[in-house]
Design a protein around this motif. Sequence first.
Motif, PDB file in Angstrom:
ATOM      1  N   THR A   1      56.848  -7.816 -41.113  1.00 26.91           N
ATOM      2  CA  THR A   1      57.929  -7.276 -40.287  1.00 26.91           C
ATOM      3  C   THR A   1      57.525  -5.938 -39.668  1.00 26.91           C
ATOM      4  N   GLU A   2      56.978  -5.080 -40.512  1.00 28.70           N
ATOM      5  CA  GLU A   2      56.519  -3.782 -39.989  1.00 28.70           C
ATOM      6  C   GLU A   2      55.504  -3.973 -38.876  1.00 28.70           C
ATOM      7  N   ASP A   3      54.513  -4.812 -39.155  1.00 30.64           N
ATOM      8  CA  ASP A   3      53.445  -5.004 -38.164  1.00 30.64           C
ATOM      9  C   ASP A   3      54.009  -5.581 -36.866  1.00 30.64           C
ATOM     10  N   MET A   4      54.916  -6.538 -37.023  1.00 24.74           N
ATOM     11  CA  MET A   4      55.438  -7.200 -35.825  1.00 24.74           C
ATOM     12  C   MET A   4      56.268  -6.237 -34.979  1.00 24.74           C
ATOM     13  N   ILE A   5      57.134  -5.485 -35.629  1.00 29.76           N
ATOM     14  CA  ILE A   5      58.004  -4.611 -34.830  1.00 29.76           C
ATOM     15  C   ILE A   5      57.219  -3.433 -34.250  1.00 29.76           C
ATOM     16  N   VAL A   6      56.250  -2.956 -34.997  1.00 30.61           N
ATOM     17  CA  VAL A   6      55.397  -1.907 -34.422  1.00 30.61           C
ATOM     18  C   VAL A   6      54.648  -2.455 -33.208  1.00 30.61           C
ATOM     19  N   HIS A   7      54.160  -3.684 -33.346  1.00 29.95           N
ATOM     20  CA  HIS A   7      53.459  -4.311 -32.223  1.00 29.95           C
ATOM     21  C   HIS A   7      54.369  -4.403 -30.993  1.00 29.95           C
ATOM     22  N   ILE A   8      55.592  -4.890 -31.230  1.00 32.37           N
ATOM     23  CA  ILE A   8      56.526  -5.049 -30.105  1.00 32.37           C
ATOM     24  C   ILE A   8      56.832  -3.686 -29.484  1.00 32.37           C
ATOM     25  N   ALA A   9      57.096  -2.708 -30.349  1.00 35.29           N
ATOM     26  CA  ALA A   9      57.443  -1.378 -29.829  1.00 35.29           C
ATOM     27  C   ALA A   9      56.314  -0.818 -28.977  1.00 35.29           C
ATOM     28  N   LYS A  10      55.104  -0.976 -29.464  1.00 36.46           N
ATOM     29  CA  LYS A  10      53.959  -0.438 -28.701  1.00 36.46           C
ATOM     30  C   LYS A  10      53.807  -1.148 -27.362  1.00 36.46           C
ATOM     31  N   GLU A  11      53.970  -2.468 -27.390  1.00 34.48           N
ATOM     32  CA  GLU A  11      53.764  -3.228 -26.158  1.00 34.48           C
ATOM     33  C   GLU A  11      54.918  -3.046 -25.177  1.00 34.48           C
ATOM     34  N   VAL A  12      56.125  -2.974 -25.707  1.00 34.36           N
ATOM     35  CA  VAL A  12      57.296  -2.927 -24.821  1.00 34.36           C
ATOM     36  C   VAL A  12      57.615  -1.494 -24.409  1.00 34.36           C
ATOM     37  N   LEU A  13      57.562  -0.582 -25.376  1.00 32.90           N
ATOM     38  CA  LEU A  13      57.947   0.803 -25.086  1.00 32.90           C
ATOM     39  C   LEU A  13      56.744   1.706 -24.913  1.00 32.90           C
ATOM     40  N   GLY A  14      55.597   1.232 -25.356  1.00 36.97           N
ATOM     41  CA  GLY A  14      54.404   2.068 -25.311  1.00 36.97           C
ATOM     42  C   GLY A  14      54.466   3.195 -26.318  1.00 36.97           C
ATOM     43  N   SER A  15      55.267   3.027 -27.349  1.00 38.28           N
ATOM     44  CA  SER A  15      55.464   4.120 -28.297  1.00 38.28           C
ATOM     45  C   SER A  15      55.945   3.569 -29.627  1.00 38.28           C
ATOM     46  N   GLU A  16      55.685   4.312 -30.693  1.00 37.80           N
ATOM     47  CA  GLU A  16      56.184   3.899 -32.006  1.00 37.80           C
ATOM     48  C   GLU A  16      57.486   4.602 -32.345  1.00 37.80           C
ATOM     49  N   THR A  17      57.977   5.398 -31.416  1.00 38.64           N
ATOM     50  CA  THR A  17      59.259   6.054 -31.649  1.00 38.64           C
ATOM     51  C   THR A  17      60.171   5.775 -30.474  1.00 38.64           C
ATOM     52  N   ILE A  18      61.456   5.926 -30.726  1.00 41.29           N
ATOM     53  CA  ILE A  18      62.415   5.596 -29.683  1.00 41.29           C
ATOM     54  C   ILE A  18      63.577   6.569 -29.792  1.00 41.29           C
ATOM     55  N   ASP A  19      64.087   6.942 -28.627  1.00 38.07           N
ATOM     56  CA  ASP A  19      65.278   7.790 -28.610  1.00 38.07           C
ATOM     57  C   ASP A  19      66.449   6.873 -28.319  1.00 38.07           C
ATOM     58  N   PHE A  20      67.200   6.524 -29.365  1.00 41.96           N
ATOM     59  CA  PHE A  20      68.320   5.622 -29.162  1.00 41.96           C
ATOM     60  C   PHE A  20      69.588   6.447 -29.031  1.00 41.96           C
ATOM     61  N   LEU A  21      70.020   6.662 -27.790  1.00 42.91           N
ATOM     62  CA  LEU A  21      71.233   7.423 -27.518  1.00 42.91           C
ATOM     63  C   LEU A  21      71.275   8.723 -28.325  1.00 42.91           C
TER      64      LEU A  21
ATOM     65  N   LYS B   1      69.460   9.519 -30.907  1.00 49.70           N
ATOM     66  CA  LYS B   1      68.908   9.456 -32.264  1.00 49.70           C
ATOM     67  C   LYS B   1      67.430   9.100 -32.174  1.00 49.70           C
ATOM     68  N   ASP B   2      66.610   9.891 -32.836  1.00 52.91           N
ATOM     69  CA  ASP B   2      65.185   9.581 -32.860  1.00 52.91           C
ATOM     70  C   ASP B   2      64.921   8.569 -33.959  1.00 52.91           C
ATOM     71  N   ILE B   3      64.365   7.447 -33.580  1.00 52.64           N
ATOM     72  CA  ILE B   3      64.039   6.416 -34.554  1.00 52.64           C
ATOM     73  C   ILE B   3      62.538   6.188 -34.498  1.00 52.64           C
ATOM     74  N   SER B   4      61.923   6.226 -35.654  1.00 51.47           N
ATOM     75  CA  SER B   4      60.470   6.072 -35.708  1.00 51.47           C
ATOM     76  C   SER B   4      60.096   4.785 -36.416  1.00 51.47           C
ATOM     77  N   PHE B   5      59.219   4.015 -35.773  1.00 47.18           N
ATOM     78  CA  PHE B   5      58.754   2.771 -36.392  1.00 47.18           C
ATOM     79  C   PHE B   5      57.438   2.972 -37.122  1.00 47.18           C
ATOM     80  N   LYS B   6      57.000   4.217 -37.207  1.00 47.09           N
ATOM     81  CA  LYS B   6      55.702   4.465 -37.857  1.00 47.09           C
ATOM     82  C   LYS B   6      55.738   3.957 -39.290  1.00 47.09           C
ATOM     83  N   LYS B   7      54.692   3.228 -39.643  1.00 47.38           N
ATOM     84  CA  LYS B   7      54.579   2.696 -40.999  1.00 47.38           C
ATOM     85  C   LYS B   7      54.176   3.811 -41.959  1.00 47.38           C
ATOM     86  N   PRO B   8      54.501   3.684 -43.250  1.00 42.77           N
ATOM     87  CA  PRO B   8      55.303   2.621 -43.844  1.00 42.77           C
ATOM     88  C   PRO B   8      56.784   2.943 -43.773  1.00 42.77           C
TER      89      PRO B   8
END
Length: 498
Positions: free
Chosen positions: A289-309, A311-318
């Motif tokens: 799950t971690e690998d898949m969502i990190v992969h998607i985030a990198k490919e779709v957003l170009g980043s492992e972090t996201i500013d959701f309205l 809120k800073d959300i980080s997908f960095k493992k672990p």
Amino acid sequence: MENLNQLLAIRRQKLQKLKELGIDPYPNRSERTHKIKELWENKDKFVESEQKIVITGRLSGMRRQGKVGFGNISDESGRIQIFVRKDNVGEDNYEVFKLLDLGDFVQVEGNCFITKMGEYSIRAEKVIILGKSLRPLPTVKEKVIDGKKQRFDEFSDIELRYRKRYLDLLLNPGIKKNFEIRAKVIEEIRSFLNSRNFMEVETPILQPLYGGAHACPFTTHHNTLNIDLYLRIALELYHKRLIVGGFEKIYEIGKNFRNEGMDRTHNPEFSMVELYQAYADYYDMMNLTEDMIVHIAKEVLGSETIDFLGKDISFKKPWRRASMLDLIKEETGFDASDFDFEKIKAFCDEHKIEIKSTTGSGKLIEEIFGKFVEPKLIQPTFVIDFPKEVSPLAKEKPDNPNLVERFELFINGNEYGNAFTELNDPLDQRERLEAQAKLREMGDAEANVVDEDFLEALEYGMPPTGGLGIGIDRLVMLFTGNTSIKEVIFFPQMKPEE
RNA sequence: GGGGGUGUAACUCAGUGGUAGAGUAUCUGCCUUUUAAGCAGAGAGUCGACGGUUCAAAUCCGUCCACCCUCACCA
């Protein structure tokens, strides 16, 4: 004859006039040499060469001034101005041009140039209608003020936007982006799983028995067989049959249907990816799950972090992994690890958590978790080790018969995924489903049903297996900054009008 | 299901009991480099639906419908 209002009647009159001029308002064929984006990408070249180009698109702006007119043409790739002068296109063609309305599809032949006002445009030599629009599009205008686009009379009525999504897509350009991201997310799920040697499968949507989740199904009927069928509420039980059948890594992307309440995060039909991997357990599923969502985030957003309205959300493992009981204790100080029903019930009473007749300790623990912990889980968190009572398809923890090897993934206070070490003991599975059947008799309409065919499959033997399901709509919401599932589903369920 | 809100022209919205309004769009006229084009004029409404109160209702009252927010429900 229908009772047409004035605006519709006028357009039909124009259609008639075109026909009288011998013009086919809906020709079978069109020919374009360039998409509009290509013209913008080589602006200088096109202006300099004055080569003849042909574009097609929808008429999206019109400024007429007597014997000359400026319009805008939009295709999927972009928008460009056209300059139509009577002397350039000829008298007959100018008559056709005058019969055009906003929203008509046209083909424009000409060459690129820069207007006196400095705008890159096409000097039309010929304007051909490709499809007459008989209904006026809502009028949205834009003006650039200090480099910022300001929109006037935006098409913003939420109900209309959902009911007439085609207009929403046409008039609110930002909306398309949500769906482009959606397509990209799905594409990346596929490519990630394919790269890990998972095989994509398709299993029945129409099922004689439903299972794999705690939910009410939609019921339908097959005429020839004269049997009721259910729209699937989960993919799980058929995927496990495929694991029994010898496949070791499979996945499916598809819709589930649940006959339940609708709100910002629930639509009656929603998209899931479910996957099953033989010889794996829920720890493997967490890593995947971690690998898949990190992969998607990198490919779709170009980043492992996201500013959701904000809120800073980080997908960095672990990602954090914490047990449900520990999280409850951490948040409330309450220790439910002994599963003492009276004690847990007292805590629920104290905190106004409703208790139904079919509710046991495990369900109450889940309720407490939902109320006190869920909203606090902003960063990606694997909540592990669920009560066995609420997890009839997951394998017991070796050291605690009250718990199962199950996790749910929480991000931003919402559930995104659910996974187990799958129960492959057919006798245990039978007991669990029969316990569900009892709950059902006691009035829990969402309890699982006993699926004998599934149990028989398990009896032939299923290897130890890890399974995972992830809600795609919610993932897309996360990646597009939306709080409503309706913004990421093209045609969300709405009550019929009237 | 509870609470709150919204619903008026094609779109965005004003309009607290007395002849239904504005901007945009549309139509007509003028206008051969405009860009929220401009100027002049015109047409356009089941005021969400039904019922009630009133001499008179978009407006007050009731019921219903749709959507939004929120709570509850919901793996």
